[in-house]
Design a protein around this motif. Structure first.
Motif, PDB file in Angstrom:
ATOM      1  N   GLU A 120       0.822  -1.212   0.000  1.00 39.53           N
ATOM      2  CA  GLU A 120       0.000   0.000   0.000  1.00 39.53           C
ATOM      3  C   GLU A 120       0.854   1.259   0.000  1.00 39.53           C
ATOM      4  N   TRP A 121       1.911   1.284   0.796  1.00 41.65           N
ATOM      5  CA  TRP A 121       2.755   2.478   0.856  1.00 41.65           C
ATOM      6  C   TRP A 121       3.378   2.767  -0.505  1.00 41.65           C
ATOM      7  N   VAL A 123       2.138   1.692  -3.601  1.00 38.78           N
ATOM      8  CA  VAL A 123       1.078   2.018  -4.551  1.00 38.78           C
ATOM      9  C   VAL A 123       0.623   3.463  -4.383  1.00 38.78           C
ATOM     10  N   LYS A 124       0.433   3.900  -3.143  1.00 40.50           N
ATOM     11  CA  LYS A 124       0.001   5.275  -2.894  1.00 40.50           C
ATOM     12  C   LYS A 124       1.152   6.264  -3.088  1.00 40.50           C
ATOM     13  N   GLY A 125       2.339   5.884  -2.659  1.00 42.21           N
ATOM     14  CA  GLY A 125       3.485   6.790  -2.720  1.00 42.21           C
ATOM     15  C   GLY A 125       3.976   7.063  -4.123  1.00 42.21           C
ATOM     16  N   THR A 127       2.371   7.514  -6.688  1.00 41.91           N
ATOM     17  CA  THR A 127       1.520   8.505  -7.374  1.00 41.91           C
ATOM     18  C   THR A 127       2.037   9.921  -7.183  1.00 41.91           C
ATOM     19  N   ALA A 129       1.699  11.577  -4.249  1.00 43.60           N
ATOM     20  CA  ALA A 129       0.951  12.270  -3.191  1.00 43.60           C
ATOM     21  C   ALA A 129       1.937  12.774  -2.143  1.00 43.60           C
ATOM     22  N   VAL A 132       1.436  10.469   2.635  1.00 41.14           N
ATOM     23  CA  VAL A 132       0.606   9.274   2.579  1.00 41.14           C
ATOM     24  C   VAL A 132       0.696   8.546   3.909  1.00 41.14           C
ATOM     25  N   THR A 134      -0.742   4.799   5.493  1.00 44.60           N
ATOM     26  CA  THR A 134      -1.411   3.555   5.121  1.00 44.60           C
ATOM     27  C   THR A 134      -2.439   3.158   6.163  1.00 44.60           C
TER      28      THR A 134
END
Length: 188
Positions: A120-121, A123-125, A127, A129, A132, A134
């Motif tokens: 998750e870290w 996949v979100k990171g 991008t 953003a 973030v 998790t």
């Protein structure tokens, strides 16, 4: 009779008085608890913001050469010193290809690719953003953990993600240090 009527009036007034006092006391308690909860939430938010500031400072200290973050002994030493100074579970850097370096291994994490594992870290990171966090997950240490992540960018491209793993129990202990209230819990 008049005595019975007086006794009934006194009883009714006593019950109404008790209800009013009890309701007032309950409302005061709820108001106090709401104020305490708000203040504690603000303190936790401030603590999390401190961790993000540490990550942003760390990301600005990284050396970028030819569009890539330079992972050398100095970089690993920064991860270790930040982990030790902050007391978090781990500090790590993820690269766009999924390769991850951390303080615990003092280098690359063997047999681990955050991109392939779709952490998750990562996949979100990836991008880009700015900050973030998790959802809680079970770390390999067996601790319930969250990760806080900030990107390392150049020209809008994400070159790496710098992150910390923070035990949920550490957040709970922090809150317990702020309040003796037995019914305040950490949730995300």
């Amino acid at each position: 009779s008049i005595c019975a009527m007086n006794a009934l009036i006194i009883t009714v007034l006593s019950v109404l008085g008790y209800i009013q006092i009890n309701e007032s006391s309950t409302n005061d308690y709820r108001s106090s608890l709401t104020s305490k909860s708000f203040l504690i939430a603000k303190a936790v938010e401030g603590e999390i913001n401190n961790y993000f500031t540490i990550l942003e400072t760390l990301s600005s200290a990284l050396i970028v050469e030819q569009g890539k973050v330079n992972i050398d002994q100095h970089t690993i030493d920064l991860l270790v010193s930040n982990r030790d100074r902050t007391g978090v579970l781990n500090v790590f850097i993820g690269l766009p290809d999924g390769t991850t370096y951390d303080a615990d291994n003092r280098g690359m994490i063997p047999n681990f690719n955050a991109k392939e594992m779709q952490r998750e870290w990562y996949v979100k990171g990836i991008t880009g953003a700015e900050r973030v966090s998790t959802t809680p997950f079970m770390a390999t240490t067996g601790d319930r953990t969250i990760s806080l992540v900030v990107p390392v960018k150049s020209g809008g491209d994400v070159l790496a993600m710098v992150a910390i793993s923070l035990k949920m129990s550490d957040i709970t202990e922090y809150i317990q240090g702020l309040s003796q209230e037995p019914n305040i819990y950490v949730a995300r």
